[in-house]
Design an enzyme around this catalytic site. Structure first.
Site, PDB file in Angstrom:
ATOM      1  N   GLU A 156       0.665  -1.431  -0.032  1.00 34.08           N
ATOM      2  CA  GLU A 156      -0.077  -0.017   0.069  1.00 34.08           C
ATOM      3  C   GLU A 156       1.030   1.350   0.087  1.00 34.08           C
ATOM      4  OE1 GLU A 156      -2.599  -0.897  -0.926  1.00 34.08           O
ATOM      5  OE2 GLU A 156      -2.819  -2.971  -0.212  1.00 34.08           O
ATOM      6  N   TYR A 199      -1.256  -8.459 -11.033  1.00 40.24           N
ATOM      7  CA  TYR A 199      -0.413  -8.084 -10.106  1.00 40.24           C
ATOM      8  C   TYR A 199       0.999  -8.797 -10.392  1.00 40.24           C
ATOM      9  CZ  TYR A 199      -3.970  -6.349  -6.740  1.00 40.24           C
ATOM     10  OH  TYR A 199      -5.123  -5.595  -6.190  1.00 40.24           O
TER      11      TYR A 199
HETATM   12  N1  BES Z   1      -5.690  -1.338  -4.537  1.00 37.15           N
HETATM   13  C1  BES Z   1      -5.762  -2.670  -4.247  1.00 37.15           C
HETATM   14  C2  BES Z   1      -7.106  -3.187  -3.671  1.00 37.15           C
HETATM   15  C3  BES Z   1      -8.065  -2.939  -4.901  1.00 37.15           C
HETATM   16  C4  BES Z   1      -7.860  -3.444  -6.150  1.00 37.15           C
HETATM   17  C5  BES Z   1      -9.392  -2.573  -4.517  1.00 37.15           C
HETATM   18  C6  BES Z   1      -8.802  -3.325  -7.158  1.00 37.15           C
HETATM   19  C7  BES Z   1     -10.334  -2.512  -5.724  1.00 37.15           C
HETATM   20  C8  BES Z   1     -10.216  -2.764  -7.000  1.00 37.15           C
HETATM   21  C9  BES Z   1      -4.819  -2.790  -2.928  1.00 37.15           C
HETATM   22  O1  BES Z   1      -3.687  -2.020  -3.033  1.00 37.15           O
HETATM   23  C10 BES Z   1      -4.407  -4.286  -3.021  1.00 37.15           C
HETATM   24  O2  BES Z   1      -3.970  -4.966  -4.139  1.00 37.15           O
HETATM   25  N2  BES Z   1      -4.567  -4.770  -2.067  1.00 37.15           N
HETATM   26  C11 BES Z   1      -4.188  -6.339  -1.747  1.00 37.15           C
HETATM   27  C12 BES Z   1      -2.873  -6.156  -1.086  1.00 37.15           C
HETATM   28  C13 BES Z   1      -1.741  -7.422  -1.645  1.00 37.15           C
HETATM   29  C14 BES Z   1      -1.615  -7.582  -3.049  1.00 37.15           C
HETATM   30  C15 BES Z   1      -0.440  -7.138  -0.736  1.00 37.15           C
HETATM   31  C16 BES Z   1      -5.090  -7.055  -1.138  1.00 37.15           C
HETATM   32  O3  BES Z   1      -6.038  -6.348  -0.746  1.00 37.15           O
HETATM   33  O4  BES Z   1      -4.847  -8.344  -0.858  1.00 37.15           O
HETATM   34 ZN    ZN Z   2      -2.425  -2.681  -4.624  1.00 38.41          ZN
END
Ligand code: BES
Ligand code: ZN
Length: 631
Positions: free
Chosen positions: A325, A408
């Site tokens: 984050e 990702y």
């Molecule tokens: N920005 C994302 C969460 C998100 C993505 C919300 C797309 C809505 C739409 C956040 O930064 C994220 O990727 N969170 C991951 C963390 C992990 C990859 C370390 C999660 O929620 O698991």
């Molecule tokens: Zn993210």
């Protein structure tokens, strides 16, 4: 206070408030809108070339009894010469009136409803370049979750939080909800005492101000233009602990000390990220650990990362989410995908940076292991979609991409591939320049590749050919130059996995000596078919069903449920009832529903009980899996 009274109060305050702020003081600058087909956002109704919002001023009251936000949104508008209307996004909020700053009514109309995007709200602005929208949120605004006191750690006070990404903020903020339409914002929010309000911007009134009728007002501002999905709010019985000169954590008083201990690396992470990618431009980096229904691991709301309590493992093992984050403070918040099919520019670049921050703080071994887990996720994503599936391109087709294994993990692998081809010093310098050149600007896949060619490849046609840039971004599958993880990263773990697969004794596995990544790798690579005796032996030896680490518990439960292992059902039920993170909840319900007459009744029974505790992000996804389980 009854809603009408709250509204009258909010109206009076908004009228005086909005007019005291000179337009020039509101924004650093107005961020330009990208033109070009690659920057056309199909998720918004806005037509920013005609009229676009540059600044949002919210004056809102939180009503925890009615589960409703009400008040005004004052929008500053830039419009093309002769333009007389603006189109906003909406999803469920109700408008009482829209006026110019002098209070003259402006005509407005909602268009047709679209299940995904909501409804356009067209306002006849005439010559007005500032409008005041008097509104309240509808029932079940999809961004917001209102928690009862019994759903919090303390048990005495209600709680509210929002989740804006990707297109949910249009359920509580009437503006143009597109990542390419950056806006500055300010807010004044009132809540009943003793609740505190926090938002994803600079806090102007740390203690709040008396707002009458047992309420306090909290004011915030964001002077950098941001994508509107990054406007976020939380309110509840909140306490704060400082972690470093510019870092700290919010949580309920019952949990804040444990959270502060777990996240004590925050300041060092900010320092490490700055050394890699240039100054942290957002002032403070605070975090809030939310109640367990928060649907994500984390959300990169500027100045105030939102985190799930499922990363508070007690041993700091899951702080990669904090690194992730924080990394978004560069990739995502500074330089932002203009359109959602280019989400890899946010998430893939961030996953790469996350790993660099982890390496800087914890060294090569830990980073190499997490990189190898990410590679596994990518391979799983590719295998599930099929190597030829269009959704496995980084730039996702409009119909939708293949999921986080691509956005990702393939995204991060792409950046590692460039890094290892050109060398770290060159790539680090490039990325740092990329953030400087495009700070507070939207980005697209095409523009990213142009920037890379102009500033890193610089006419080296052999390098350009070797990198296979267009294949990575626009073609499905995995290019053959992909940077592989260190094959030694899990050598010992994989040897133990093979021994178990060959029927070797559970007692020979040094599970207790392993960190979370090693345990997850082991559990994920065990044969998918295992008999109950074998599962029981491992459960007993490694205390799997009692795991307090959410990642290892999740990996175990997936294996156990896939094998219809009854003794794990109570642990699965506890986990599904105890937190609402979509990444855990959705696959576990899917695993149960995939187990026919054994799993489906279990899934329906558990979901009937847990559904009401989930945020709409999670319940929406589970609804699609467990058909007819609720409602
Ligand atoms: N920005 C994302 C969460 C998100 C993505 C919300 C797309 C809505 C739409 C956040 O930064 C994220 O990727 N969170 C991951 C963390 C992990 C990859 C370390 C999660 O929620 O698991
Ligand atoms: Zn993210």
């Amino acid at each position: 206070m009854r809603p009408t009274a709250a509204l009258a109060l909010a109206l009076a305050l908004a009228a005086s408030y909005a007019m005291t702020i000179p337009a020039a003081a509101r924004a650093d600058e107005v961020a330009p809108i990208l033109t070009g087909a690659d920057a056309l956002d199909n998720s918004t109704f806005a037509r920013p070339q005609v009229a676009r919002v540059t600044h949002v001023a919210l004056d809102l009251a939180l009503d925890f009894d009615a589960k409703r936000v009400s008040g005004t949104a004052t929008l500053d508008i830039q419009a093309a010469p002769g333009a007389h209307e603006i189109v906003l996004d909406s999803n469920g909020y109700e408008v009482e009136s829209i006026t110019d700053p002098q209070g003259h009514a402006l005509a407005f109309a909602f268009g047709e409803d679209d299940a995904r995007r909501g409804r356009p709200l067209t306002v006849q602005i005439g010559d007005a370049r500032r409008i005041v929208i008097h509104y309240h949120t509808g029932a079940d605004a999809v961004s917001l979750q209102w928690l009862r006191p019994d759903q919090t750690a303390g048990g005495h006070y209600p709680y509210l939080f929002s989740q804006g990404e990707a297109i949910l903020n249009r359920s509580w903020i009437p503006t143009q909800d597109s990542p390419g339409i950056r806006q500055t914002w300010e807010a004044r929010i009132t809540a009943p005492e003793p609740l505190k309000v926090v938002m994803s911007g600079e806090r102007l009134t740390p203690e709040g101000e008396p707002a009458g009728a047992g309420r306090r007002a909290y004011r915030f501002r964001m002077t950098h233009p941001v994508a509107p999905y990054l406007i976020a709010i939380a309110a509840g019985n909140l306490a704060f602990r400082e972690l470093g000169p510019r870092t700290g954590v919010w949580s309920e008083p019952e949990t804040v000390d444990a959270d502060a201990r777990e996240l004590d690396a925050a300041e060092r992470m900010v320092d490490a990220a700055e050394r890699l990618y240039g100054p942290y431009r957002w002032g403070r980096y605070d975090m809030i650990v939310l109640p367990p229904s928060f649907p994500f691991g984390g959300m990169e709301n500027p100045t105030l990362t939102f985190l799930t309590p499922t990363i508070i493992a007690g041993d700091k093992s899951l702080v990669g989410v904090m690194a992730h984050e924080l990394a978004h403070s560069w990739s995502g918040n500074l330089v932002t995908n203009a359109v959602w099919p280019d989400g890899w520019l946010n998430e893939g670049v961030t996953s790469y940076i996350e790993n660099r921050i982890m390496e800087a703080l914890y060294g090569h071994k830990r980073a190499a292991e997490e990189e190898a887990l990410s590679w596994d996720e990518m391979q799983a994503g590719l295998a599930e979609a099929g190597m030829d599936a269009p959704g496995t391109a980084l730039h996702a087709p409009e119909e939708g991409g293949a999921g986080s294994g691509i956005t990702y993990d393939k995204g991060a692998t792409f950046l590692r591939t460039i890094e290892r081809t050109v060398g770290r010093p060159a790539f680090d310098a490039y990325l740092r320049g990329y953030f400087d050149r495009h700070a507070f600007r939207p980005m697209t896949s095409q523009r990213f590749l142009s920037d890379l060619r102009a500033n890193l490849i610089r006419g080296d046609t052999e390098l350009d050919r070797r990198l296979q840039l267009d294949r990575w971004v626009f073609a499905p599958g995995l290019p053959d130059n992909a940077a592989h993880p260190d094959p030694q990263a899990f050598a010992a773990v994989d040897a133990a996995t093979r021994a178990i697969a060959a029927g070797g004794p559970v007692s020979a596995v040094p599970y207790a000596d392993w960190n979370w990544a090693e345990r997850v790798r082991f559990l994920q690579n065990l044969p998918r078919q295992m008999d109950a005796a074998r599962l029981a032996a491992m459960d007993e030896a490694f205390h799997l069903s009692d795991s307090t680490n959410s990642e290892t518990l999740f990996a175990w439960l997936k294996l156990a449920l896939a094998n219809r292992y009854d003794p794990a059902v109570p642990a699965a039920e506890r986990f599904l009832a105890g937190q609402g993170r979509a990444k855990f909840v959705v696959p576990l319900f899917r695993a149960l529903m995939g187990q026919g007459e054994w799993g489906q009744p279990i899934a329906r029974r558990i979901y009937a009980r847990t559904r009401e505790s989930y945020h709409s992000v999670t319940s929406g996804a589970v609804d699609r899996i467990v058909n007819g389980a609720a409602r």
